[in-house]
Design an enzyme around this catalytic site. Structure first.
Site, PDB file in Angstrom:
ATOM      1  N   HIS A   6       0.866  -1.177   0.000  1.00  0.00           N
ATOM      2  CA  HIS A   6       0.000   0.000   0.000  1.00  0.00           C
ATOM      3  C   HIS A   6       0.907   1.232   0.000  1.00  0.00           C
ATOM      4  CE1 HIS A   6      -2.784   2.951   1.786  1.00  0.00           C
ATOM      5  NE2 HIS A   6      -3.773   2.147   1.462  1.00  0.00           N
ATOM      6  N   CYS A  49      -4.809   2.401  -3.717  1.00  0.00           N
ATOM      7  CA  CYS A  49      -3.590   2.925  -3.061  1.00  0.00           C
ATOM      8  C   CYS A  49      -2.402   1.994  -3.283  1.00  0.00           C
ATOM      9  CB  CYS A  49      -3.809   3.150  -1.570  1.00  0.00           C
ATOM     10  SG  CYS A  49      -5.066   4.345  -1.212  1.00  0.00           S
ATOM     11  N   ASP A  82       2.908  -4.294   8.001  1.00  0.00           N
ATOM     12  CA  ASP A  82       1.700  -3.507   7.805  1.00  0.00           C
ATOM     13  C   ASP A  82       0.521  -4.472   7.960  1.00  0.00           C
ATOM     14  OD1 ASP A  82      -0.556  -2.357   6.765  1.00  0.00           O
ATOM     15  OD2 ASP A  82       0.335  -1.761   4.866  1.00  0.00           O
ATOM     16  N   GLN A  87      -4.685  -4.983   6.870  1.00  0.00           N
ATOM     17  CA  GLN A  87      -5.668  -5.991   6.454  1.00  0.00           C
ATOM     18  C   GLN A  87      -5.487  -7.301   7.217  1.00  0.00           C
ATOM     19  OE1 GLN A  87      -8.082  -5.134   4.495  1.00  0.00           O
ATOM     20  NE2 GLN A  87      -7.242  -3.240   3.662  1.00  0.00           N
ATOM     21  N   LYS A  93     -10.761  -0.571  10.244  1.00  0.00           N
ATOM     22  CA  LYS A  93     -10.947  -1.711   9.340  1.00  0.00           C
ATOM     23  C   LYS A  93     -11.370  -2.965  10.102  1.00  0.00           C
ATOM     24  CE  LYS A  93      -7.439  -0.033   6.160  1.00  0.00           C
ATOM     25  NZ  LYS A  93      -8.114   0.464   4.971  1.00  0.00           N
TER      26      LYS A  93
HETATM   27  N1  PMP Z   1      -1.937  -0.653   4.443  1.00  0.00           N
HETATM   28  C1  PMP Z   1      -2.898  -1.408   3.915  1.00  0.00           C
HETATM   29  C2  PMP Z   1      -2.581  -2.801   3.467  1.00  0.00           C
HETATM   30  C3  PMP Z   1      -4.196  -0.897   3.808  1.00  0.00           C
HETATM   31  O1  PMP Z   1      -5.153  -1.653   3.277  1.00  0.00           O
HETATM   32  C4  PMP Z   1      -4.465   0.411   4.264  1.00  0.00           C
HETATM   33  C5  PMP Z   1      -5.854   1.008   4.120  1.00  0.00           C
HETATM   34  N2  PMP Z   1      -6.426   0.855   2.858  1.00  0.00           N
HETATM   35  C6  PMP Z   1      -3.417   1.145   4.828  1.00  0.00           C
HETATM   36  C7  PMP Z   1      -2.181   0.594   4.893  1.00  0.00           C
HETATM   37  C8  PMP Z   1      -3.638   2.534   5.349  1.00  0.00           C
HETATM   38  O2  PMP Z   1      -4.521   2.524   6.438  1.00  0.00           O
HETATM   39  P1  PMP Z   1      -5.092   3.872   7.046  1.00  0.00           P
HETATM   40  O3  PMP Z   1      -5.651   4.648   5.902  1.00  0.00           O
HETATM   41  O4  PMP Z   1      -6.138   3.424   8.002  1.00  0.00           O
HETATM   42  O5  PMP Z   1      -3.969   4.576   7.700  1.00  0.00           O
END
Ligand code: PMP
Length: 407
Positions: free
Chosen positions: A121, A362, A198, A201, A224
């Site tokens: 991401h 993203c 990270d 998910q 999430k």
């Molecule tokens: N890493 C991953 C794998 C994600 O799916 C996301 C959210 N789509 C993020 C980071 C970023 O999370 P947040 O926007 O809650 O900071």
């Protein structure tokens, strides 16, 4: 676990969408909130609101107890060994930035390496790009398998004694694959590096045991996993958190302050400058209670079974190309349906009350690697049912008919 019963706990599921039943399949972006979480937020503001760690009054003590109880719930949820290893942040993004700025820039020297993948991401890529640039370090990319997945062998092929940090996802927000982190942690440690995970998910969809995984940092977002927005978690092994330099300074994190110097409190408060999102942490605690009562193993099994069913049904549609592995994946399905633009697809589905995501999710470098423009993504969670998947397939067939007619 009965997803129909679980669904009843989510008031938003009764909100008609253009007069239709909501089929919410955008869980990788954010999950819905059960009544237990909504009520915990309301109860805090109604009956316990005060700032934490300062007031000697009744409400101040109550708010502090509730906030620290939430930290303990997070500790137990990911099996960290002590609550001091749990730092509340605004989310995954702010936690990764804190590690990259507060730890990365401290340990990285010119010529050092950060091992990462193109399947990250943006939040687990850009902070490292910036840290590398500041230190004169280089980013090394793990060669991806044909389906976009990461193997320990591929990690082994790029890690060297100059690798100070490896930063990888637990579960991809595009491919839904589960990275074999335990083995990877061993490889990274054998070369003297640290592993940052990270878990944005990962934490919502599978049981997490940071000790067993042996990662050095694990971060995730509350929103999430049925918790509120604006709250997240940075877990770090104590010796590493001790080294991590704060990137924010101010109230709450100081022990003593003079005109020209200041000293910091112990962990985790040192890394939580300013008034924290107290209600958010308490709401996250309520979300953890909710998930733990159902059982993360059961949630994981449900997600995998349902995604298997969805994959099977997607194959009924001609011209549906699913990204990522066809087996050993969870909760997320990213696909392209013939030549229909994913935004058009999402718009047609929206009219049916079905919420999916369209775009790059993203993860633009991954899309480029696949040679793919924007894609559609349906992501499932504990309240989704086979009926939801059936509604998706029906909606996709409708879109195919519509666009075929308009050709
Ligand atoms: N890493 C991953 C794998 C994600 O799916 C996301 C959210 N789509 C993020 C980071 C970023 O999370 P947040 O926007 O809650 O900071």
């Amino acid at each position: 676990m009965n997803p129909h019963e679980v669904k009843q706990c989510f008031p938003i599921m009764n909100v008609p969408i253009y007069g239709k039943r909501l089929v919410y399949l955008d869980n990788a972006a954010t999950a819905q909130k059960p009544v237990q979480v909504i009520e915990a937020l309301e109860a805090f503001y109604r009956m316990a609101n005060a700032n934490v760690h300062r007031g000697v009054h009744y409400l101040g003590a109550k708010a502090t107890d509730m906030y620290e109880a939430a930290r303990e719930k997070v500790r137990a949820f990911i099996r960290a060994s002590e609550a001091a290893e749990i730092v509340f942040t605004r989310g995954t993004t702010s936690a990764l930035n804190l590690i990259a700025s507060g730890y990365g820039r401290l340990v990285l020297c010119e010529g050092d390496e950060i091992v990462i993948s193109l399947a990250e991401h943006h939040s687990n890529l850009i902070p490292w790009e910036q840290a590398a640039k500041a230190a004169g370090a280089t980013l090394k990319f793990i060669p991806l398998q044909e389906d976009g997945t990461i193997t320990p062998e591929a990690v082994r092929s790029v890690v060297t004694p100059r690798t100070k940090i490896a930063a990888l996802h637990h579960i991809s927000n595009v491919l839904g694959d589960v990275v074999p982190l335990r083995e990877i942690a061993g490889i990274v440690h054998a070369h003297g590096g640290v592993l940052v995970v990270d878990g944005a998910q990962g934490a919502p969809h599978s049981p997490v045991d940071v000790g067993q995984m042996d990662c050095d940092f694990y971060v995730f977002s509350g929103h999430k996993m049925c918790g509120p927005t604006g709250i997240g978690v940075l877990y770090g092994k104590r010796p590493l958190l001790e080294q991590l330099v704060p990137v924010e300074y101010g109230g709450e994190m100081v022990e003593s302050v003079d005109a020209e110097w200041a000293s910091w409190k112990e962990l985790p408060y040192r890394l939580e400058a300013g008034t924290p999102l107290i209600a958010g942490a308490i709401g996250l605690g309520a979300a953890i209670d909710f998930l733990a009562q159902i059982g993360m193993e059961k949630i994981e099994r449900h997600d995998r079974r349902l995604v298997g069913y969805a994959l099977e049904r997607l194959q009924e549609l001609k011209e549906c190309k699913v990204l990522g592995p066809l087996r050993h994946r969870t909760s997320i399905l990213t696909f392209q349906l013939g030549e229909i633009h994913p935004h058009d697809l999402a718009t047609v589905l929206d009219a049916e009350g079905i919420a999916i995501r369209a775009g790059y999710h993203c993860a633009q470098p991954l899309a480029k690697w696949f040679g793919q423009a924007a894609t559609a993504r349906a992501s499932l969670y504990l309240y989704n049912t086979e009926e939801d998947v059936d509604a998706l397939i029906l909606g996709l067939k409708k879109a195919q008919d519509l666009f075929r007619r308009n050709k």
